[in-house]
Design a protein around this motif. Structure first.
Motif, PDB file in Angstrom:
ATOM      1  N   PHE A 179      47.471  61.615 -65.593  1.00 55.28           N
ATOM      2  CA  PHE A 179      48.856  61.181 -65.518  1.00 55.28           C
ATOM      3  C   PHE A 179      49.785  62.298 -65.071  1.00 55.28           C
ATOM      4  CE2 PHE A 179      46.618  58.532 -68.615  1.00 55.28           C
ATOM      5  CZ  PHE A 179      46.613  57.377 -67.854  1.00 55.28           C
ATOM      6  N   ILE A 180      49.286  63.090 -64.140  1.00 53.00           N
ATOM      7  CA  ILE A 180      50.111  64.144 -63.554  1.00 53.00           C
ATOM      8  C   ILE A 180      51.151  63.514 -62.626  1.00 53.00           C
ATOM      9  CG2 ILE A 180      50.117  66.121 -61.983  1.00 53.00           C
ATOM     10  CD1 ILE A 180      47.329  66.819 -63.157  1.00 53.00           C
ATOM     11  N   ASN A 181      50.723  62.604 -61.760  1.00 52.52           N
ATOM     12  CA  ASN A 181      51.615  62.034 -60.750  1.00 52.52           C
ATOM     13  C   ASN A 181      52.058  60.608 -61.033  1.00 52.52           C
ATOM     14  OD1 ASN A 181      51.600  64.351 -59.044  1.00 52.52           O
ATOM     15  ND2 ASN A 181      49.520  63.808 -58.478  1.00 52.52           N
ATOM     16  N   ARG A 182      51.447  59.964 -61.992  1.00 56.09           N
ATOM     17  CA  ARG A 182      51.836  58.599 -62.343  1.00 56.09           C
ATOM     18  C   ARG A 182      51.702  58.409 -63.845  1.00 56.09           C
ATOM     19  NH1 ARG A 182      48.037  54.912 -63.804  1.00 56.09           N
ATOM     20  NH2 ARG A 182      45.877  55.597 -63.621  1.00 56.09           N
ATOM     21  N   LYS A 183      52.568  57.580 -64.392  1.00 57.22           N
ATOM     22  CA  LYS A 183      52.449  57.301 -65.812  1.00 57.22           C
ATOM     23  C   LYS A 183      51.431  56.182 -66.030  1.00 57.22           C
ATOM     24  CE  LYS A 183      56.443  54.197 -66.151  1.00 57.22           C
ATOM     25  NZ  LYS A 183      57.768  54.030 -66.727  1.00 57.22           N
ATOM     26  N   PRO A 184      50.926  56.050 -67.248  1.00 55.04           N
ATOM     27  CA  PRO A 184      49.982  54.969 -67.530  1.00 55.04           C
ATOM     28  C   PRO A 184      50.634  53.609 -67.280  1.00 55.04           C
ATOM     29  CG  PRO A 184      50.039  56.545 -69.333  1.00 55.04           C
ATOM     30  CD  PRO A 184      51.161  56.895 -68.413  1.00 55.04           C
ATOM     31  N   ASN A 185      49.808  52.599 -67.070  1.00 59.49           N
ATOM     32  CA  ASN A 185      50.338  51.262 -66.844  1.00 59.49           C
ATOM     33  C   ASN A 185      50.950  50.691 -68.129  1.00 59.49           C
ATOM     34  OD1 ASN A 185      48.178  50.289 -68.417  1.00 59.49           O
ATOM     35  ND2 ASN A 185      47.017  49.557 -66.659  1.00 59.49           N
ATOM     36  N   ALA A 186      51.605  49.552 -67.994  1.00 60.93           N
ATOM     37  CA  ALA A 186      52.302  48.928 -69.123  1.00 60.93           C
ATOM     38  C   ALA A 186      51.351  48.596 -70.268  1.00 60.93           C
ATOM     39  CB  ALA A 186      53.033  47.678 -68.657  1.00 60.93           C
ATOM     40  N   ALA A 187      50.127  48.181 -69.950  1.00 62.03           N
ATOM     41  CA  ALA A 187      49.160  47.841 -71.000  1.00 62.03           C
ATOM     42  C   ALA A 187      48.872  49.048 -71.886  1.00 62.03           C
ATOM     43  CB  ALA A 187      47.870  47.307 -70.384  1.00 62.03           C
ATOM     44  N   ALA A 188      48.688  50.209 -71.288  1.00 59.54           N
ATOM     45  CA  ALA A 188      48.410  51.428 -72.059  1.00 59.54           C
ATOM     46  C   ALA A 188      49.635  51.860 -72.856  1.00 59.54           C
ATOM     47  CB  ALA A 188      47.956  52.547 -71.131  1.00 59.54           C
ATOM     48  N   LEU A 189      50.798  51.831 -72.234  1.00 52.88           N
ATOM     49  CA  LEU A 189      52.013  52.256 -72.945  1.00 52.88           C
ATOM     50  C   LEU A 189      52.313  51.325 -74.118  1.00 52.88           C
ATOM     51  CD1 LEU A 189      54.240  53.275 -69.907  1.00 52.88           C
ATOM     52  CD2 LEU A 189      53.018  54.796 -71.491  1.00 52.88           C
ATOM     53  N   ASN A 190      52.129  50.022 -73.923  1.00 51.77           N
ATOM     54  CA  ASN A 190      52.342  49.076 -75.025  1.00 51.77           C
ATOM     55  C   ASN A 190      51.320  49.279 -76.132  1.00 51.77           C
ATOM     56  OD1 ASN A 190      54.606  47.868 -73.879  1.00 51.77           O
ATOM     57  ND2 ASN A 190      53.372  46.358 -72.781  1.00 51.77           N
ATOM     58  N   ALA A 191      50.074  49.540 -75.768  1.00 52.72           N
ATOM     59  CA  ALA A 191      49.037  49.797 -76.775  1.00 52.72           C
ATOM     60  C   ALA A 191      49.376  51.045 -77.586  1.00 52.72           C
ATOM     61  CB  ALA A 191      47.672  49.941 -76.103  1.00 52.72           C
ATOM     62  N   LEU A 192      49.876  52.067 -76.922  1.00 58.01           N
ATOM     63  CA  LEU A 192      50.260  53.298 -77.620  1.00 58.01           C
ATOM     64  C   LEU A 192      51.408  53.031 -78.579  1.00 58.01           C
ATOM     65  CD1 LEU A 192      49.978  56.312 -78.052  1.00 58.01           C
ATOM     66  CD2 LEU A 192      51.294  56.668 -75.950  1.00 58.01           C
ATOM     67  N   LYS A 193      52.399  52.308 -78.138  1.00 56.90           N
ATOM     68  CA  LYS A 193      53.532  51.966 -79.016  1.00 56.90           C
ATOM     69  C   LYS A 193      53.071  51.108 -80.193  1.00 56.90           C
ATOM     70  CE  LYS A 193      56.968  52.245 -75.326  1.00 56.90           C
ATOM     71  NZ  LYS A 193      57.870  51.475 -74.444  1.00 56.90           N
ATOM     72  N   ASN A 194      52.177  50.167 -79.933  1.00 62.35           N
ATOM     73  CA  ASN A 194      51.659  49.318 -81.005  1.00 62.35           C
ATOM     74  C   ASN A 194      50.806  50.103 -81.989  1.00 62.35           C
ATOM     75  OD1 ASN A 194      52.954  46.968 -80.184  1.00 62.35           O
ATOM     76  ND2 ASN A 194      51.275  46.384 -78.823  1.00 62.35           N
ATOM     77  N   LEU A 195      50.078  51.101 -81.509  1.00 64.39           N
ATOM     78  CA  LEU A 195      49.295  51.954 -82.398  1.00 64.39           C
ATOM     79  C   LEU A 195      50.211  52.715 -83.345  1.00 64.39           C
ATOM     80  CD1 LEU A 195      46.560  53.172 -83.266  1.00 64.39           C
ATOM     81  CD2 LEU A 195      46.892  54.887 -81.465  1.00 64.39           C
ATOM     82  N   ILE A 196      51.310  53.221 -82.834  1.00 61.45           N
ATOM     83  CA  ILE A 196      52.273  53.925 -83.681  1.00 61.45           C
ATOM     84  C   ILE A 196      52.825  52.970 -84.739  1.00 61.45           C
ATOM     85  CG2 ILE A 196      54.527  55.059 -83.733  1.00 61.45           C
ATOM     86  CD1 ILE A 196      53.813  56.171 -80.884  1.00 61.45           C
ATOM     87  N   LYS A 197      53.218  51.765 -84.326  1.00 63.64           N
ATOM     88  CA  LYS A 197      53.727  50.766 -85.279  1.00 63.64           C
ATOM     89  C   LYS A 197      52.684  50.429 -86.339  1.00 63.64           C
ATOM     90  CE  LYS A 197      56.778  48.525 -81.948  1.00 63.64           C
ATOM     91  NZ  LYS A 197      56.961  47.317 -81.110  1.00 63.64           N
ATOM     92  N   CYS A 198      51.439  50.284 -85.904  1.00 63.81           N
ATOM     93  CA  CYS A 198      50.351  49.986 -86.828  1.00 63.81           C
ATOM     94  C   CYS A 198      50.194  51.105 -87.852  1.00 63.81           C
ATOM     95  CB  CYS A 198      49.055  49.780 -86.055  1.00 63.81           C
ATOM     96  SG  CYS A 198      47.621  49.413 -87.070  1.00 63.81           S
TER      97      CYS A 198
END
Length: 109
Positions: A51-70
């Protein structure tokens, strides 16, 4: 295994398929930052990819946010947590420039 670790050093890994994969899980002592005295108080999550030149896709970012909530809901993460990129606490390029720029916009960074 060549570093002397008995397992992967991250608690969880997130894929761009939107899945969260268990590494060390919620409870084990963390070992993601060599010599870092607060490893036992930190949760380490790796997002799989470059992820040097691009950020992760929406699925990964949402999974990361959901992991934090969990983690908050289960009591493993406090609601007053502080979010860091690996480079904030160690000499590394992780999590990549594009992902780092993204997480810096999130609450609790």
């Amino acid at each position: 295994m060549t570093t002397g670790w008995s397992d992967i050093s991250y608690n969880f890994l997130v894929g761009e398929d939107g899945a969260v994969y268990e590494g060390r899980g919620w409870n084990p002592v963390r070992g993601h930052i060599i010599g870092y005295m607060y490893n036992h108080r930190r949760l380490a999550v790796a997002v799989m990819g470059n992820f040097i030149n691009r950020k992760p896709n929406a699925a990964a970012l949402n999974a990361l946010k959901n992991l934090i909530k969990c983690g908050i809901n289960l009591g493993y993460i406090t609601s007053t947590y502080k979010l860091y990129g690996h480079r904030d606490v160690s000499w590394t390029a992780c999590p990549g420039d594009a992902l780092y720029k993204e997480i810096k916009t999130w609450p609790r960074y």
